[in-house]
Design a protein around this motif. Structure first.
Motif: not given
Lengths: 160, 391, 189
Positions: B331-350
């Motif tokens: 359906r078009g361009e899908l973008g993922i903006h992934l921010i990691s904090e470092g040293d965590t097992k979870t994304p900080y923001r997706l």
């Protein structure tokens, strides 16, 4: 008058008609709606079970298949649609999301935890999403339930 | 600008002088959330002057499932099933974008066979998604038979996917580092047969629908987007290509192994109607099916035995930083903006940049002056999936 | 590329304080940060200035860093020969009542995108033509994607967060994550 007579009870006769002409509403919410469409399409063909005439309006449908995640914004509309349906009406909750919130149960601040919080549900179909065979099984379970109904007894009333 | 979005007193459309002389009031018409032609739970508030739309105001959020909040609380692998459920018609494509973002931050090397299998599955998924778009679009316009044809052929793709991943709709098949399961030679030969069948079938669809006179009359010259509209609204995918702009990330910014493949980027050429109308957007999808078949055949030639999974640490921890990954989805361009904090097992923001979200925002632009039936054709032609719009 | 853009911005718009955040690793993406007061001028400059000419705004995303709000603009250039993309960032320090200028008059896609950021983070966009909630219902309380958001127990009589919600002991890292977040919130206050 020898051959053309079949004796039956009124209950059985009415239920026989009802259970074989369940008209579901065209009401897709999320992923499960695609599987519901697949059930109605060529390969699985829900029409074989007398349940394939998808109606676009709640006024002339008997069965509501809640297919997908019910969010809080949608919950009031689901309730409204249910109230618009004419009696007798039945509900199949299809998929984990409609059953109990599904994978969005834990952090879903905007997801209703089970459609049975707003409308009464007859049959729950588990799965994420359920296969078409599972939905057909759910419909057949509902047909068994319809077949055992009593005309003079309201199904919502708890007393026997 | 102010009056365009103001709901209080909508402007009347000026269609011709005869209707202006008649006294008329604007009528508010709610389309959705339960409507067969909105492809889900999109609600559009239509202000109509008799049969002519004066304003269309989309109301979103009826399927807002808090996916971004969930992903902030799950580990990196646990997000994949939720990414699946974004665009439930093209789950494989969704998975790949997210997995590619994680792999870029992690610096994982994916084996060649794994990458090729990813391309294979994603192109098969593209065919499946376009088949649904074809079937439901014809259904919106009142033709029921194409829907049955499309679902019949889609089942063949689903059957293959079910064998390799275990699920029919939401696969969780593309993992960080590769793919979960290898395809057997038997399955690959069935893909090859499917390609041959699908090519014949696509010709049948074109005879049945694309060149159908009624279909052309319903869709040609309806809902025209110019290229400038597409740019300012950020539209991508078949909507942008239907407007005649040749832009495909697989070609213009090749990711993965797409630079090795030989395929065309179909654009709307105005064979019927004008460039940028519903028919051209539709025909771009139908031509993309043929291009996907071309890519799949090349994949089958290139495939060599080997491993499908690269080396990935057991617990994924990403370095501090961010990545913005985008790929060409059906359906078009899908973008993922992934921010990691470092040293965590979870994304900080997706953050998910969804193509359908921007495409829906074009509806208020094109609606004024359209008939209601034409508006339904326009909504169907941009092919939205509400799971992706609302996330 | 980012350093050149920064020097161009700083030359054209005094006070924009553009800074390039070049990622240390090639695996990560670089970005450009500017001051929040000049965001409209900077986006206008990036759109109109001829060698840059970013002609599409793909995405606006908010990030809650507990001491500040960050807004990321993903700008695209649809040029078949030399396509570019840029992550433009700006910071709003007032976390309780954040506001920046809207860019709707430059890119119409910003209309829905800014409404979404307002809905999720509570960042107000000045001069936005129609700043309403877009995903959550209109009478929703709070901004869900803020890190310190606590969901209400009930919404219109429907239970959202029952007490027996989840066996948290099964997911020890979530507990740890929560502890870190709580400490950060306490520190920020």
């Amino acid at each position: 008058m020898q051959d053309g007579v079949v004796l039956t009870t009124l209950d059985d006769f009415l239920n026989w008609g009802r259970k074989n002409s369940l008209w579901p509403m065209t009401f897709g919410l999320a992923c499960c709606a695609i599987e519901m469409m697949a059930t109605g399409a060529a390969k699985y063909d829900l029409e074989r079970f007398g349940c394939g005439a998808f109606m676009a309006t709640p006024r002339r449908s008997d069965l509501m298949i809640v297919a997908g995640t019910v969010t809080l914004k949608m919950a009031t509309r689901v309730k409204l649609l249910y109230e618009q349906m004419a009696e007798p009406k039945y509900v199949i909750s299809m998929g984990s999301c409609a059953n109990k919130g599904g994978p969005y149960w834990q952090f879903g601040y905007h997801v209703l935890h089970g459609v049975d919080e707003v409308i009464p549900v007859d049959v729950y179909v588990p799965g994420c999403p359920p296969r078409p065979e599972a939905l057909i099984e759910g419909v057949m379970t509902l047909q068994k339930k319809v077949a055992n109904e009593r005309l003079l007894r309201n199904k919502w009333v708890k007393h026997a | 600008m102010q009056s365009k979005w103001d709901i209080g007193e909508p402007e009347k459309p000026t269609i011709n002088k005869d209707t202006e002389q008649l006294k008329s009031e604007l009528l508010k018409l709610n389309m959705g959330p339960q409507h067969p032609a909105t492809h889900g739970v999109l609600r559009i508030e239509l202000w109509t002057d008799s049969e002519v739309v004066a304003h269309a105001i989309p109301h979103l959020g009826y399927l807002h499932r808090c996916m971004e909040k969930h992903s902030e609380n799950l580990d990196y692998r646990g997000v994949i099933p939720f990414v699946d459920r974004l665009d439930y018609l093209a789950s494989m494509s969704m998975e790949w974008v997210y997995v590619a973002a994680v792999e870029k931050m992690l610096g994982t090397e994916v084996p060649r066979r794994g990458e090729l299998l990813r391309i294979l599955t994603v192109e098969l998924q593209r065919i499946g998604s376009h088949l649904i778009a074809f079937g439901t679009y014809a259904l919106d316009l009142g033709a029921f038979t194409p829907f049955l044809y499309a679902f019949d052929y889609r089942e063949k793709i689903l059957r293959l996917f079910e064998e390799v991943s275990g699920a029919r709709l939401l696969y969780n098949y593309i993992w960080v580092g590769g793919v979960w399961n290898d395809w057997s030679d038997d399955q690959l030969s069935r893909v090859s047969t499917f390609c041959d069948d699908m090519e014949e079938e696509a010709k049948k669809y074109n005879e049945l629908v694309s060149t159908n006179k009624i279909f052309i009359q319903r869709t040609a010259n309806v809902g025209v987007f110019s290229i400038e509209d597409c740019f300012t609204y950020g539209a991508t995918g078949p909507v942008l290509r239907g407007s005649g702009f040749k832009w495909d990330l697989r070609k213009n910014k090749p990711y993965s192994l797409y630079s090795e493949f030989d395929f065309d980027v179909p654009v709307g050429d105005g064979a019927q109607g004008v460039v940028g109308d519903c028919w051209n957007r539709y025909i771009v999808r139908m031509r993309e099916v043929n291009e996907s078949i071309k890519i799949i055949r090349q994949v089958l030639e290139k495939l060599e035995p080997g491993s499908v999974m690269g080396k990935v640490p057991k617990i994924i921890k990403l370095p501090k930083g961010e990545v913005y990954m985008r790929q060409e989805c059906p359906r078009g361009e899908l973008g993922i903006h992934l921010i990691s904090e470092g040293d965590t097992k979870t994304p900080y923001r997706l953050k998910v940049k969804s193509p359908c979200f921007t495409n829906v925002s074009m509806l208020p632009h094109v609606a004024p002056g359209q008939m209601i039936a034409d508006f339904v054709a326009t909504v169907g032609s941009i092919d939205i999936v509400l799971g992706e719009v609302d996330r | 590329m980012h350093n050149e853009i920064v020097s161009l911005i700083n030359k054209a718009i005094p006070g924009a304080n553009a800074v390039a955040n070049i990622a240390a690793d090639s695996k990560l993406d670089s970005s450009v940060t500017v001051d929040a007061e000049h965001i409209f001028k900077v986006v206008e400059f990036l759109k109109t200035k001829s060698p840059l000419s970013f002609n599409a705004l793909a995405c606006i995303s908010g990030v809650d860093w507990l001491d500040r709000m960050e807004i990321c603009y993903m700008l695209d250039n649809f040029d078949p020969n030399a396509s570019r993309e840029l992550i433009l960032k700006t910071n709003v320090t007032d976390r309780l009542n954040p506001s920046v200028d809207s860019v709707v008059s430059l890119f119409l896609s910003a209309n829905f995108l800014e409404r979404e950021v307002y809905d999720m983070f509570g960042i107000k966009f000045n001069n936005h033509p129609d700043l309403r909630r877009i995903l959550c219902p209109d009478d929703w309380e709070g901004f869900p994607l803020r890190k310190d958001y606590v969901s209400a127990k009930y919404y219109n009589g429907m239970e959202i967060f029952p007490d027996n919600k989840m066996n948290f002991e099964d997911r020890d890292f979530i507990v740890r994550q929560d502890a870190i977040k709580k400490a950060q919130v306490a520190k920020a206050q």
